[in-house]
Design a protein around this motif. Structure first.
Motif, short mmCIF file in Angstrom:
data_model
loop_
_atom_site.label_atom_id
_atom_site.label_comp_id
_atom_site.label_asym_id
_atom_site.label_seq_id
_atom_site.Cartn_x
_atom_site.Cartn_y
_atom_site.Cartn_z
N LYS A 124 -14.04 -34.69 13.91
CA LYS A 124 -12.69 -34.15 14.08
C LYS A 124 -11.65 -35.26 13.95
N ILE A 125 -10.57 -34.93 13.28
CA ILE A 125 -9.44 -35.86 13.12
C ILE A 125 -8.52 -35.73 14.33
N LYS A 126 -8.18 -36.85 14.95
CA LYS A 126 -7.24 -36.83 16.07
C LYS A 126 -5.82 -36.83 15.52
N LEU A 127 -5.04 -35.82 15.88
CA LEU A 127 -3.65 -35.73 15.47
C LEU A 127 -2.77 -36.14 16.63
N LYS A 128 -1.87 -37.09 16.38
CA LYS A 128 -1.00 -37.62 17.43
C LYS A 128 0.42 -37.75 16.90
N LYS A 129 1.35 -38.02 17.81
CA LYS A 129 2.73 -38.28 17.40
C LYS A 129 3.31 -39.39 18.28
N CYS A 163 -3.80 -32.56 19.12
CA CYS A 163 -5.04 -31.80 19.07
C CYS A 163 -5.99 -32.50 18.10
N SER A 164 -7.21 -32.00 18.03
CA SER A 164 -8.21 -32.53 17.10
C SER A 164 -8.67 -31.41 16.18
N ILE A 165 -8.71 -31.70 14.88
CA ILE A 165 -9.04 -30.70 13.87
C ILE A 165 -10.26 -31.17 13.07
N PRO A 166 -11.26 -30.30 12.87
CA PRO A 166 -12.41 -30.71 12.06
C PRO A 166 -11.98 -31.19 10.67
N GLN A 167 -12.48 -32.33 10.25
CA GLN A 167 -12.11 -32.84 8.93
C GLN A 167 -12.54 -31.86 7.84
#
Length: 468
Positions: free
Chosen positions: A231-236, A246-250
């Motif tokens: 999963k890709i970690k999405l941050k700001k 959130c984390s989204i499956p690559q």
């Protein structure tokens, strides 16, 4: 803050300010400040013996940050000899080399430092500027061809080269333009990274750099293929720190990489893209810029929501006129165009007759549609975008059955919005009723509609919300 750190920051600012603005713009050179460099470095959680390289080091801020935090195996390169001279004079115990790290092969760069092994981490802020005119790469034909195929920008070349420089399973962490995530020209590079690399995280830092057009992200990638469950970690960047969203499956991403700020955001997108047909599927007319040069043609600035500043709304015809400039604060601004002509500042949508056009007009002005455009087409861009066909054609539309149930209701509300005094209380009441009917047409439940309402009201100007 230590005296030595103050001295370095002051000297770096003086050096950067000595560079001509035209030089920085033409070569895509904009230096990173120390706080951001430190946050990027700390985000990686590296052991102190990690071998770190910045191949486009400029004044050496990433290496200064690494040295400050106890790292000892540090290497920096830049083709600007004056920048390297600055680094040698202001940063001790770091190896620097004045050379072209993008045009030259990775092995040539490593030989400059007499390194037998590839570095563990490549970090930095490579230059970004289109490779046009006087800006060109001094490299072999095949590398130049790859760069051209992958997007023809200097940051693209730097990113490709970084994957050759770093070791297998090593990490590349670069600040790059945010539009890399969705612009069609970078599609092949995105797909290659998604298929061959592991994206550790994407951090949205917004329009971070002064005098730099556009917004930026921090892309951190491991130099190996991703595990199926990764999963890709999405941050700001918020309140001067990196905040997890959130984390989204690559594996979810096939080409465009959308940023989701929470699980509701992700689930809303999946529902809207998997359960509905698109405007492109259901409407076979023209979507594109106006072409008229006539002095009577409608310009974008003449359009307001459901009407015009100085023109009467036509009653018949098959066109919708949309302001070509889209901003998150205003959302879609469109009106029924009938058989009038429009200039280049207008996006023109045509379909069979005035009924379908007015139905689409109602959908376009809904909060649901504006959320879809802002988040899932423009990827949370804080800057103005264009309402071009490639975005509008992605808009989901209710199923045929749902259209039959709510079609006449939406037409009636659009008619009232066209005839009521613009932005009067009656006008806003009709707009709110339209939003609720659109939710029903899409089968959006109360929890989902509350989320959409909250998000759109958060980003739009208060002038579009009754009583602010």
């Amino acid at each position: 803050m230590s005296l030595a750190q103050n001295a370095y920051i002051d000297a770096s600012n003086v050096y950067e300010s000595s560079l001509e603005n035209s030089y920085k713009k033409d070569n895509g050179v904009f230096y990173t400040d120390l706080p951001l460099a430190e946050k990027m470095l700390m985000e990686l959680k590296l052991p102190k013996d990690t071998v770190i390289m910045d191949p486009c080091c400029g004044s050496g801020v990433f290496l200064y940050a690494a040295k400050k935090h106890g790292f000892v195996n540090l290497f920096g390169a830049d083709q600007d000899k004056n920048a390297i001279k600055f680094c040698l004079n202001n940063i001790n115990n770091v190896s620097f080399a004045a050379c072209d790290s993008i045009g030259r092969t990775a092995s040539t760069l490593l030989s400059e430092f007499e390194l037998s092994d590839q570095p563990d981490v490549v970090i930095g802020n490579p230059p970004y500027v289109p490779l046009l005119g006087d800006i060109e790469l001094n490299c072999d034909y095949l590398f130049r061809r790859r760069v051209s195929d992958f997007g023809n920008n200097l940051f693209v070349a730097a990113l490709i080269r970084a994957f050759e420089i770093v070791k297998t399973d090593g990490i590349v962490s670069y600040i790059i333009p945010k539009n890399f995530l969705h612009v069609a020209g970078y599609s092949l590079l995105r797909r290659t990274i998604l298929e061959e690399k592991t994206i550790i995280s994407i951090i949205d830092i917004g329009a971070y750099f002064k005098n730099v057009r556009g917004e930026q992200i921090i892309l951190t990638v491991k130099n190996c293929a991703a595990d199926r469950k990764h999963k890709i970690k999405l941050k700001k960047l918020s309140s001067n720190r990196f905040v997890s969203m959130c984390s989204i499956p690559q594996s979810f991403y096939k080409d465009e990489i959308l940023i989701f700020n929470c699980s509701e955001d992700y689930s809303t997108y999946k529902k809207l893209t998997s359960s509905y047909q698109t405007l492109s599927d259901l409407c076979n007319g023209y979507v594109g810029r106006g072409k008229s040069m006539s002095k009577d043609a409608i310009a974008g600035k003449e359009i307001r929501k459901f009407g015009y500043k100085n023109h009467t709304v036509p009653t018949t015809g098959n066109k919708v006129f949309i302001q070509n400039i889209y901003s998150a604060e205003a959302g879609i601004i469109a009106a029924f165009g009938g058989n009038m002509e429009a200039t280049q500042t207008v996006t023109v949508f045509t379909d069979g007759d005035e009924k379908m056009c007015r139905y689409i007009l109602g959908i376009l002005h809904s909060r649901l549609c504006n959320l879809f455009l802002y988040k899932y087409c423009y990827n949370y861009s804080k800057l103005t975008m264009h309402t071009d066909a490639k975005y509008l054609k992605k808009i989901p539309l209710p199923s045929t059955n749902q259209q039959e149930i709510y079609f006449d209701s939406i037409l009636s509300l659009v008619s009232r919005l066209e005839s009521n005094d613009y932005m009067s209380q009656e006008w806003f009441d009709c707009l709110e009723e339209l939003n609720q009917i659109v939710y029903k047409a899409y089968g959006i439940n109360k929890k989902e509609s509350d989320y959409i309402d909250c998000e759109v009201k958060r980003i739009q100007s208060k002038r579009w919300i009754p009583n602010g």
